[in-house]
Design an enzyme around this catalytic site. Structure first.
Site, PDB file in Angstrom:
ATOM      1  N   ASN A 239      44.026  50.549  41.663  1.00 24.35           N
ATOM      2  CA  ASN A 239      44.385  50.586  43.078  1.00 24.35           C
ATOM      3  C   ASN A 239      43.966  49.315  43.807  1.00 24.35           C
ATOM      4  O   ASN A 239      44.523  48.986  44.853  1.00 24.35           O
ATOM      5  CB  ASN A 239      43.746  51.810  43.743  1.00 24.35           C
ATOM      6  CG  ASN A 239      44.191  51.975  45.170  1.00 24.35           C
ATOM      7  OD1 ASN A 239      45.327  51.685  45.522  1.00 24.35           O
ATOM      8  ND2 ASN A 239      43.288  52.427  46.013  1.00 24.35           N
ATOM      9  N   GLY A 240      43.006  48.591  43.257  1.00 20.16           N
ATOM     10  CA  GLY A 240      42.560  47.354  43.898  1.00 20.16           C
ATOM     11  C   GLY A 240      43.463  46.170  43.631  1.00 20.16           C
ATOM     12  O   GLY A 240      43.369  45.147  44.317  1.00 20.16           O
ATOM     13  N   GLY A 241      44.352  46.269  42.647  1.00 17.80           N
ATOM     14  CA  GLY A 241      45.224  45.150  42.303  1.00 17.80           C
ATOM     15  C   GLY A 241      45.473  45.115  40.809  1.00 17.80           C
ATOM     16  O   GLY A 241      45.015  45.985  40.064  1.00 17.80           O
ATOM     17  N   VAL A 243      45.919  42.799  36.964  1.00 16.79           N
ATOM     18  CA  VAL A 243      45.482  41.662  36.154  1.00 16.79           C
ATOM     19  C   VAL A 243      46.702  41.260  35.332  1.00 16.79           C
ATOM     20  O   VAL A 243      47.310  42.100  34.651  1.00 16.79           O
ATOM     21  CB  VAL A 243      44.305  42.018  35.233  1.00 16.79           C
ATOM     22  CG1 VAL A 243      43.878  40.793  34.429  1.00 16.79           C
ATOM     23  CG2 VAL A 243      43.134  42.563  36.034  1.00 16.79           C
ATOM     24  N   ASP A 368      28.929  45.772  33.647  1.00 10.32           N
ATOM     25  CA  ASP A 368      30.106  46.585  33.310  1.00 10.32           C
ATOM     26  C   ASP A 368      30.510  46.376  31.858  1.00 10.32           C
ATOM     27  O   ASP A 368      31.675  46.151  31.540  1.00 10.32           O
ATOM     28  CB  ASP A 368      31.262  46.226  34.240  1.00 10.32           C
ATOM     29  CG  ASP A 368      32.368  47.280  34.237  1.00 10.32           C
ATOM     30  OD1 ASP A 368      32.094  48.421  33.827  1.00 10.32           O
ATOM     31  OD2 ASP A 368      33.502  46.956  34.637  1.00 10.32           O
TER      32      ASP A 368
END
Length: 864
Positions: A239-241, A243, A368
């Site tokens: 949802n953030g964009g 790649v 992460d």
């Protein structure tokens, strides 16, 4: 990757559930309970509060107005719109609380609907123009996420889309149940909610919409912003964009573009994707020169979106390499394969440890680490990617994101975050039970024993893998969710679950307590007080049209399995299913997802009148074009054939025969592959019709359908796979994979004789048997897991191989309040359903120990 599972983990530590249930009562907006004028109506559906004026008359579909706002602005905007709608008597809905808004705009939220805080339903074009004009002034300057599916109105937080005003569904090209609108001929078509605004060719375009489209076209024509990159492949979306892999047209260099959308992709700290992207930029600048970190070329803003342009590091993600090379995922690995893999895996862990140490020396924590953020170059060297949550080692706050299975709640500060993830990575490379640890920390010790037994490692290596996890978690892994409940195996009150036997299925006395405990555990999860689902199951329970009722994921499948295994549920559970089916207006028609399967179940639960009423609904419903067994015509025909006998109605058998003849004649291609959704499902119906009529023509039709399925099958390493179209996975499983098709081939062979079938049918059977040999199976479930492989081996007479999978179910089994339980798909939460959870395992175990459970179209192919 299907991000729905992360969203449906928010509300409950044990079961997948509706994300909106994660909110607290004091988190609700005041408008959700504010007094309304006389005659106004308010109701709730999912996360939405619906408000309707007196005597509202809306069309079935039209142009909606969405209002977007950030969580900090949401309540103020809702209050303003409430006052406006009361004054102008508008129908509208809004998200009911701050937590719900955060989830709707989170990183793992559905990006097609993110940003929609409010929806308004203008009844005609004049009202649409009025609402847009007045609200654009009232809400001018309000920040919010861009609604990707919509047309933005002017520069404010208002967005437009043509769609349905009422809840209705149809089947899309991928066989999924999706929202629908009426097409130009009045027939339902998918109400497409994509990530790019589009107007259906046949939809009316009001003047105000046409003017906005023209203004956008004029603005774009005058835009001179250079974007010198040609995107060649999308690597990942959230949802953030996105790649993307791209080519820089200025120099021909391959690059990676990391995109960030403002106000979208929120993490648990409330940071949006742009904030994390800017943080990643600073990190990459600080780490410049390290050969395992992608070089940063530039930071560019185009319109409202931000992009980092990074070095493209050639290689494969560690998860892909592991899936391809792990010897436990292959049949009969020899000592050389095991030794070679062990050397490689230890080298990867050592390399990653060195990379993390280098980051720590520079005062940074990666934060992460998981297999999708490690690249393996062609020469074997490793690299790290995705530094968006990398943080200073002296930071006292916990990382706002993390991958399931690689995060410990007790190791959330400083370098301990990386230390735990590294220990989890080592476990993953040898036996990937990582997701199970959040449910049962004891799986670490089980994994340690299995690692030592299967790999050529030194004494104590497996125990050290488990011990490393404990140390990294601060001395002891936190107890899993199943261990924290009363009645857990650590000595709480209540029954104590039986140990998992290592005996063959023929040792009935060893397995009876298991069957009893598993059935009791399923019943213990029932929630008859809820109206959305009776038993917890897969996230599909909350998908459009499923409603927790059907055979695959809902109450029907669980109640039937319990009954078939001699452990019927209370009568109130059958009453629940009858009541919910009767009040749900738009149930799909299918056997495993809707009306047919529910009626089929009720006829077997002693409720023939309720079953007959659903059959009458079915006979007047428009049947789906899908020809499959799970949701389509083959399954409906098969269900009607059974219901004809159960209800004493010959006309249902006649209808089933007619549908069978239509399918055989039309040879309609299915949308997906496998037993439930592919050609194999039609073959299952044809075999049943052969059993019903004795006519040899049905065997010819079944052979043709199975041949078409095999036309697109894949045999790799001697194992039979079907390619699942949605995510392009190669599957060996029962519902969508090779063994489901092979089971039907075995049945057909028994009726025709092997010498009358093409050689490739026998080759497929051999390859399906080989696909059942690997020890490593990700899930325990019936449709896509170990229980389905076990069932196939039982059906084809391979009892010894079946006993092996029976024993290996210990890898997955859990304790829930003193009863046996199993995790569902993705192993992040428990499930009781037939497709993914305990009911499916119970059906397979019952067949292994006591005798078959008749599953429609799967294990009930009676011969004439």
């Amino acid at each position: 990757m299907d991000d729905r599972y992360e969203r449906h983990c928010l509300a409950d530590p044990l079961f997948y559930d509706e994300p909106a249930r994660a909110e607290h009562p004091d988190d609700r907006f005041a408008a959700a309970s504010a007094p309304l004028p006389p005659g106004w109506q308010r109701g709730e559906h999912g996360p939405w509060v619906h408000v309707r004026p007196p005597h509202a008359q809306l069309p079935e579909q039209g142009w909606k107005v969405h209002v977007s706002a950030t969580p900090d602005e949401a309540e103020r905007v809702i209050d303003q719109v409430l006052a406006y709608c009361l004054e102008h008597e508008l129908t509208w809905k809004f998200l009911r609380g701050r937590a719900t808004v955060l989830m709707a705009n989170g990183k793992y939220a559905d990006r097609r609907s993110s940003g929609k805080l409010i929806t308004l339903y203008p009844e005609d074009d004049a009202r649409l123009a009025q609402v847009l004009d007045e609200l654009s002034t009232l809400l001018k300057g309000v920040p919010g996420p861009y609604v990707l599916s919509d047309l933005r109105y002017r520069e404010g937080p208002l967005y437009l889309r043509y769609g349905s005003f009422v809840e209705r569904y149809c089947t899309d090209e991928q066989g999924r149940r999706v929202p629908a609108v009426n097409g130009p001929d009045g027939e339902p078509v998918p109400d497409v909610r994509g990530t790019v605004f589009a107007v259906p060719d046949w939809a009316p375009v009001p003047e105000v919409v046409a003017a906005q489209l023209a203004a956008d076209a004029e603005r774009e024509a005058g835009t001179t912003t250079e974007f010198p990159f040609e995107v060649t492949k999308a690597l990942h979306f959230s949802n953030g964009g996105g790649v993307y892999l791209a080519t820089d047209r200025r120099n021909g260099r391959e690059v990676v573009l990391r995109e960030a959308r403002p106000h979208a992709g929120l993490d648990y700290a409330g940071r949006d994707a742009v904030q994390r992207l800017l943080s990643e930029r600073r990190v990459l600048e600080a780490l410049a020169g390290l050969d395992f970190v992608p070089a940063l070329y530039e930071h560019r803003q185009v319109w409202e979106h931000h992009y980092l342009v990074e070095e493209y590091i050639e290689g494969q993600r560690l998860e892909e390499v592991f899936t391809r090379t792990c010897p436990l995922a292959h049949p009969d690995p020899d000592e050389a394969e095991l030794a070679e893999y062990t050397t490689w895996a230890l080298d990867v862990v050592e390399q990653v440890a060195g990379m993390l140490a280098a980051l720590h020396e520079r005062g940074l924590v990666f934060g992460d680490l998981h297999p999708n953020n490690v690249l393996i170059r062609p020469d074997g060297r490793c690299a790290l990617v995705d530094f968006e949550i990398t943080f200073p080692a002296d930071d006292t706050t916990a990382p706002p994101l993390g991958a399931p299975g690689f995060v410990s709640p007790s190791a959330r500060r400083g370098t301990a975050v990386d230390a735990y993830a590294l220990a989890a990575l080592r476990l993953y490379l040898f036996l990937p039970v990582n997701n199970l640890l959040a449910l049962d920390s004891g799986k670490a010790e089980l994994a340690g024993r299995e690692i030592s037994a299967r790999y050529p490692v030194g004494p104590g290596f497996g125990a050290e893998v488990a011990e490393a996890l404990h140390r990294a978690a601060g001395g002891r892994l936190p107890r899993g969710a199943t261990e924290r409940r009363p009645g857990a195996a650590d000595g709480g009150p209540g029954p104590s679950r039986p140990a998992w036997p290592q005996a063959p299925a023929t040792d009935t006395e060893a397995w009876r307590p298991v069957l009893d405990s598993l059935a009791a555990g399923i019943l213990a999860t029932a929630t008859p007080e809820r109206t959305d689902r009776l038993f917890p199951g897969d996230v599909e329970q909350f998908a459009p049209g499923h409603n927790g009722l059907g055979l695959s994921y809902g109450a029907a499948g669980v109640l039937y399995t319990l009954r078939a295994c001699g452990r019927p549920a209370p009568a109130e559970h059958t009453d629940w299913l009858v009541a919910r089916a009767n009040t749900e207006p738009d149930l799909p028609a299918g056997l495993y997802d809707g009306l047919t399967g529910i009626a089929w179940t009720l006829a077997r639960l002693g409720a023939p009148d309720a079953a007959g009423a659903l059959v009458e609904r079915l006979l007047t419903a428009e049947l789906p074009l899908d020809p499959g067994l799970g949701s389509g015509r083959a399954g409906i025909a098969l269900g009607l054939l059974d219901l004809a006998g159960a209800l004493g109605q010959d006309r249902l058998a006649d209808r089933a025969l007619a549908l069978g003849h239509e399918l055989a004649r039309e040879e309609r291609a299915p949308l997906l592959r496998g037993l439930l959704d592919g050609w194999s499902g039609q073959a299952s119906l044809f075999l049943r019709l052969h059993g019903h009529t004795g006519e040899a023509g049905w065997l010819t039709a079944a052979e043709a359908a199975l041949g078409r399925e095999l036309d697109e099958a894949d045999i790799t390493d001697g194992m039979l796979f079907l390619v699942e179209d949605r995510y392009r996975r190669k599957l060996p499983y029962l519902a969508a994979g090779g063994v489901g098709t092979a089971g039907l081939i075995a049945e057909l062979t028994g009726r025709t004789g092997a010498d009358r079938l093409p050689d490739r049918f026998a080759e497929a059977l051999t390859a399906a048997d080989r696909a059942c040999l690997p020890d490593l199976v990700a899930a325990s479930g019936l449709f896509e897991g170990r229980a389905g492989l076990l069932l196939h081996q039982l059906r084809t007479g391979r009892r010894a191989e079946a006993d092996r999978h029976l024993r290996l179910l210990e890898w997955h089994v859990m304790d829930h309040r003193g009863h046996l339980a199993f995790p569902g798909r993705r192993s992040m939460r428990l499930s009781a359903d037939l497709a993914t959870g305990a009911a499916g395992v119970l059906a397979a175990l019952h067949e292994a120990v006591l005798g078959p459970v008749q599953l429609p179209g799967i294990t009930d192919l009676a011969r004439p």
